[in-house]
Structure formats: C-alpha cells, structure tokens
Scaffold this motif. Structure first.
Motif, PDB file in Angstrom:
ATOM      1  N   GLU A   1       0.895  -1.205   0.161  1.00  0.00           N
ATOM      2  CA  GLU A   1       0.034   0.243  -0.019  1.00  0.00           C
ATOM      3  C   GLU A   1       0.651   1.323  -0.035  1.00  0.00           C
ATOM      4  O   GLU A   1       0.242   2.220  -0.357  1.00  0.00           O
ATOM      5  CB  GLU A   1      -0.994   0.000   1.160  1.00  0.00           C
ATOM      6  N   GLN A   2       2.026   1.027   0.208  1.00  0.00           N
ATOM      7  CA  GLN A   2       3.043   2.102   0.064  1.00  0.00           C
ATOM      8  C   GLN A   2       3.853   2.520  -1.053  1.00  0.00           C
ATOM      9  O   GLN A   2       4.463   3.686  -1.150  1.00  0.00           O
ATOM     10  CB  GLN A   2       4.221   2.097   1.369  1.00  0.00           C
ATOM     11  N   ILE A   3       3.631   1.561  -1.895  1.00  0.00           N
ATOM     12  CA  ILE A   3       4.446   1.740  -3.244  1.00  0.00           C
ATOM     13  C   ILE A   3       4.044   2.980  -4.052  1.00  0.00           C
ATOM     14  O   ILE A   3       5.006   3.482  -4.554  1.00  0.00           O
ATOM     15  CB  ILE A   3       4.264   0.537  -4.049  1.00  0.00           C
ATOM     16  N   PHE A   4       2.775   3.298  -4.161  1.00  0.00           N
ATOM     17  CA  PHE A   4       2.550   4.506  -4.613  1.00  0.00           C
ATOM     18  C   PHE A   4       2.922   5.788  -4.257  1.00  0.00           C
ATOM     19  O   PHE A   4       3.530   6.645  -4.990  1.00  0.00           O
ATOM     20  CB  PHE A   4       0.748   4.320  -5.218  1.00  0.00           C
ATOM     21  N   PRO A   5       2.527   5.788  -2.788  1.00  0.00           N
ATOM     22  CA  PRO A   5       3.171   7.228  -2.350  1.00  0.00           C
ATOM     23  C   PRO A   5       4.613   7.243  -2.331  1.00  0.00           C
ATOM     24  O   PRO A   5       5.200   8.194  -2.612  1.00  0.00           O
ATOM     25  CB  PRO A   5       2.653   7.026  -0.910  1.00  0.00           C
ATOM     26  N   LEU A   6       5.293   5.963  -2.061  1.00  0.00           N
ATOM     27  CA  LEU A   6       6.738   6.080  -2.303  1.00  0.00           C
ATOM     28  C   LEU A   6       7.160   6.346  -3.681  1.00  0.00           C
ATOM     29  O   LEU A   6       8.201   7.224  -4.129  1.00  0.00           O
ATOM     30  CB  LEU A   6       7.478   4.500  -2.097  1.00  0.00           C
ATOM     31  N   LEU A   7       6.263   5.780  -4.649  1.00  0.00           N
ATOM     32  CA  LEU A   7       6.774   6.393  -6.117  1.00  0.00           C
ATOM     33  C   LEU A   7       6.776   7.743  -6.547  1.00  0.00           C
ATOM     34  O   LEU A   7       7.527   8.244  -7.193  1.00  0.00           O
ATOM     35  CB  LEU A   7       6.015   5.496  -7.130  1.00  0.00           C
ATOM     36  N   LEU A   8       5.528   8.394  -6.074  1.00  0.00           N
ATOM     37  CA  LEU A   8       5.350   9.866  -5.925  1.00  0.00           C
ATOM     38  C   LEU A   8       6.428  10.406  -5.574  1.00  0.00           C
ATOM     39  O   LEU A   8       7.095  11.546  -5.955  1.00  0.00           O
ATOM     40  CB  LEU A   8       3.993  10.078  -5.419  1.00  0.00           C
ATOM     41  N   PHE A   9       6.865  10.201  -4.044  1.00  0.00           N
ATOM     42  CA  PHE A   9       8.222  10.880  -3.626  1.00  0.00           C
ATOM     43  C   PHE A   9       9.052  10.787  -4.015  1.00  0.00           C
ATOM     44  O   PHE A   9      10.013  11.642  -4.458  1.00  0.00           O
ATOM     45  CB  PHE A   9       8.313  10.102  -1.909  1.00  0.00           C
ATOM     46  N   SER A  10       9.663   9.435  -4.702  1.00  0.00           N
ATOM     47  CA  SER A  10      10.544   9.421  -5.428  1.00  0.00           C
ATOM     48  C   SER A  10      10.982  10.251  -6.698  1.00  0.00           C
ATOM     49  O   SER A  10      11.960  10.557  -7.066  1.00  0.00           O
ATOM     50  CB  SER A  10      10.915   7.757  -5.868  1.00  0.00           C
ATOM     51  N   MET A  11       9.798  10.135  -7.373  1.00  0.00           N
ATOM     52  CA  MET A  11       9.685  11.016  -8.618  1.00  0.00           C
ATOM     53  C   MET A  11       9.844  12.365  -8.220  1.00  0.00           C
ATOM     54  O   MET A  11      10.578  13.358  -9.035  1.00  0.00           O
ATOM     55  CB  MET A  11       8.483  10.965  -9.366  1.00  0.00           C
ATOM     56  N   ALA A  12       9.199  13.145  -7.249  1.00  0.00           N
ATOM     57  CA  ALA A  12       9.407  14.368  -6.891  1.00  0.00           C
ATOM     58  C   ALA A  12      10.667  14.490  -6.157  1.00  0.00           C
ATOM     59  O   ALA A  12      11.359  15.756  -6.792  1.00  0.00           O
ATOM     60  CB  ALA A  12       8.372  14.633  -5.665  1.00  0.00           C
ATOM     61  N   ALA A  13      11.438  13.920  -5.570  1.00  0.00           N
ATOM     62  CA  ALA A  13      12.775  14.126  -5.225  1.00  0.00           C
ATOM     63  C   ALA A  13      13.763  13.703  -6.176  1.00  0.00           C
ATOM     64  O   ALA A  13      14.834  14.638  -6.287  1.00  0.00           O
ATOM     65  CB  ALA A  13      12.896  12.914  -3.787  1.00  0.00           C
ATOM     66  N   SER A  14      13.411  12.996  -7.233  1.00  0.00           N
ATOM     67  CA  SER A  14      14.483  12.854  -8.243  1.00  0.00           C
ATOM     68  C   SER A  14      14.523  13.875  -9.482  1.00  0.00           C
ATOM     69  O   SER A  14      15.413  14.283  -9.970  1.00  0.00           O
ATOM     70  CB  SER A  14      14.213  11.547  -9.001  1.00  0.00           C
ATOM     71  N   VAL A  15      13.364  14.268  -9.536  1.00  0.00           N
ATOM     72  CA  VAL A  15      13.204  15.630 -10.702  1.00  0.00           C
ATOM     73  C   VAL A  15      13.394  16.899 -10.427  1.00  0.00           C
ATOM     74  O   VAL A  15      13.738  17.953 -11.044  1.00  0.00           O
ATOM     75  CB  VAL A  15      11.895  15.483 -11.255  1.00  0.00           C
ATOM     76  N   THR A  16      13.133  17.362  -8.969  1.00  0.00           N
ATOM     77  CA  THR A  16      13.415  18.488  -8.223  1.00  0.00           C
ATOM     78  C   THR A  16      14.932  18.913  -8.298  1.00  0.00           C
ATOM     79  O   THR A  16      15.574  18.060  -8.482  1.00  0.00           O
ATOM     80  CB  THR A  16      12.937  18.782  -7.123  1.00  0.00           C
ATOM     81  N   PRO A  17      15.206  20.394  -8.618  1.00  0.00           N
ATOM     82  CA  PRO A  17      16.531  20.771  -8.803  1.00  0.00           C
ATOM     83  C   PRO A  17      17.620  20.390  -7.485  1.00  0.00           C
ATOM     84  O   PRO A  17      16.819  20.512  -6.638  1.00  0.00           O
ATOM     85  CB  PRO A  17      16.557  22.180  -9.046  1.00  0.00           C
ATOM     86  N   GLY A  18      18.614  19.886  -8.002  1.00  0.00           N
ATOM     87  CA  GLY A  18      19.670  19.571  -6.890  1.00  0.00           C
ATOM     88  C   GLY A  18      20.993  19.374  -7.680  1.00  0.00           C
ATOM     89  O   GLY A  18      21.007  19.414  -8.987  1.00  0.00           O
ATOM     90  N   PRO A  19      22.030  18.967  -6.688  1.00  0.00           N
ATOM     91  CA  PRO A  19      23.390  18.969  -7.597  1.00  0.00           C
ATOM     92  C   PRO A  19      23.478  17.978  -8.703  1.00  0.00           C
ATOM     93  O   PRO A  19      24.145  18.090  -9.896  1.00  0.00           O
ATOM     94  CB  PRO A  19      24.375  18.493  -6.552  1.00  0.00           C
ATOM     95  N   ASN A  20      22.642  16.774  -8.532  1.00  0.00           N
ATOM     96  CA  ASN A  20      22.768  15.566  -9.595  1.00  0.00           C
ATOM     97  C   ASN A  20      22.150  16.268 -11.100  1.00  0.00           C
ATOM     98  O   ASN A  20      22.731  16.156 -11.902  1.00  0.00           O
ATOM     99  CB  ASN A  20      21.997  14.297  -9.302  1.00  0.00           C
ATOM    100  N   ASN A  21      21.090  17.011 -10.865  1.00  0.00           N
ATOM    101  CA  ASN A  21      20.281  17.182 -11.983  1.00  0.00           C
ATOM    102  C   ASN A  21      20.943  18.535 -12.524  1.00  0.00           C
ATOM    103  O   ASN A  21      20.909  18.564 -13.978  1.00  0.00           O
ATOM    104  CB  ASN A  21      18.644  17.603 -11.491  1.00  0.00           C
ATOM    105  N   LEU A  22      21.513  19.390 -11.941  1.00  0.00           N
ATOM    106  CA  LEU A  22      22.311  20.211 -12.423  1.00  0.00           C
ATOM    107  C   LEU A  22      23.553  20.118 -13.074  1.00  0.00           C
ATOM    108  O   LEU A  22      23.777  20.421 -14.192  1.00  0.00           O
ATOM    109  CB  LEU A  22      22.554  21.431 -11.166  1.00  0.00           C
ATOM    110  N   ILE A  23      24.106  18.849 -12.386  1.00  0.00           N
ATOM    111  CA  ILE A  23      25.314  18.412 -13.338  1.00  0.00           C
ATOM    112  C   ILE A  23      24.841  17.837 -14.569  1.00  0.00           C
ATOM    113  O   ILE A  23      25.633  17.735 -15.605  1.00  0.00           O
ATOM    114  CB  ILE A  23      26.231  17.407 -12.404  1.00  0.00           C
TER     115      ILE A  23
END
Length: 199
Positions: free
Chosen positions: A3-25
């Motif tokens: 039951e936590q997979i969908f919220p985890l997926l949303l959290f992961s997508m948000a954390a992965s796509v928002t600006p940060g060192p990895n994305n700026l690099i």
C-alpha cells in the motif's frame, strides 16, 4: 508494504526531478558534452544513490547520528566538489572540437556514483525516506531494497530530462557569448547549491 508503493513512487519522482546537484550536473554535462556522453553520469547516480539508501537503511544513518563531525566532513567534501564543477563549467566552451582537443570529459559512472556519498541532497532524501517508508516492525531488508529499487527506476529518467534540457539549450545557443552566459548561470546554480548545504 504494497500500500506504500504508490506514495513511495510519487515521493521518489518528486525528489528525483526537483533541482539539486545531480540534476544541475546532468544539465551542465548535457549542454557541454551532449546527451549520450552524459549517460554514464545518469547511470552512476542511478546506481550510487540506491546503494546509499541501502547503506542508510541498514544502519549507516545511526553512525552519522553518533558522530556529527563525520556528516560535516561529508558536507565540506561535497561542497568542494560542487565548487570544482562550477568552476569548470564557467570556463567551458561550446560542445565542439575544442572539447576533444583539451581532453575534457563528461562525468564518469564511478565519479557520479561516488559523488552520492558526499551529495547533501542525496543524504537528506535518503535519511528522510527510510523512516517514512520502512516500518521497524517488519523485515527491514526487503523494505529497504524496495525503496532503493524505486529510486533506481525514477533517477535515470529524471536525470535524462535535465540532460536533454541542457543539450537542447546548447544547440539553441549558436553565439559563443550567449553560451558563456548560460554556462555561467548553470555554474552559479551549482555554486548556489553549495550555500544551501549549510542552511
């Protein structure tokens, strides 16, 4: 945990796509070297970050809680690396034969995987996701592996968006002066992320 997979997926997508060192690099590398030469950086993050999540999930986070100076040392090392990248980006020319002549290269798989261990955003996300999605009353290892796997799935597509953005931006910038200004802006954003490490 199903039951936590969908919220985890949303959290992961948000954390992965928002600006940060990895994305700026990824954006800077895409602008400088093109999308395909940035692929090792994307894969390095896609493997390195889940390994960090696994390490924290299996107890490394407790070490940092017990030895606060170690966390500060990682922050300083991460800041130094980001400033080095920002400096290189500011001095970079366009993605042409000059790159080959000067021997410059895009971030490698190993560099990018290792960078996760000094990347403050990576630590913040990993330290936040484990208590949020791993239940102490269940088996820890399968839960931690699931969290790491979800981040592995979302990291590379998110980085690819940033790398494509950088590559597209570079193609639009035919004038060297304009390209240098964009490089300067990307370098400033990478440097700004250093300031955010200590706030």
């Amino acid at each position: 945990m199903t039951e936590q997979i969908f919220p985890l997926l949303l959290f992961s997508m948000a954390a992965s796509v928002t600006p940060g060192p990895n994305n700026l690099i990824a954006a800077a590398s895409g602008a400088r070297f093109g999308f395909w030469r940035t692929l090792p950086q994307m894969l390095g993050v896609g493997v390195g970050f889940p390994l960090l999540v696994i390490a924290i999930g299996l107890g490394l986070g407790q070490v940092f809680a017990a030895v606060p100076g170690l966390h500060l040392a990682l922050k300083v090392a991460g800041a130094a690396y980001l400033l080095f990248l920002a400096y290189g980006l500011m001095r970079a020319a366009g993605p042409d034969a000059e790159t080959a002549r000067t021997g410059e290269s895009a971030p490698t798989f190993l560099q990018s995987a290792a960078f996760q261990w000094v990347n403050p955003k990576a630590w913040t996300v990993a330290l936040g996701v484990i208590p949020a999605f791993v239940r102490p009353d269940g088996e820890i290892l399968p839960q931690v592996l699931l969290v790491a796997g979800v981040f592995m799935i979302t990291a590379v597509p998110s980085l690819a968006v940033w790398a494509l953005f950088g590559a597209a931006l570079s193609r639009m910038l035919s004038q060297e002066k304009l390209r240098q200004r964009v490089n300067g802006l990307l370098a400033a954003l990478v440097a700004l992320s250093v300031i955010l490490l200590f706030i």
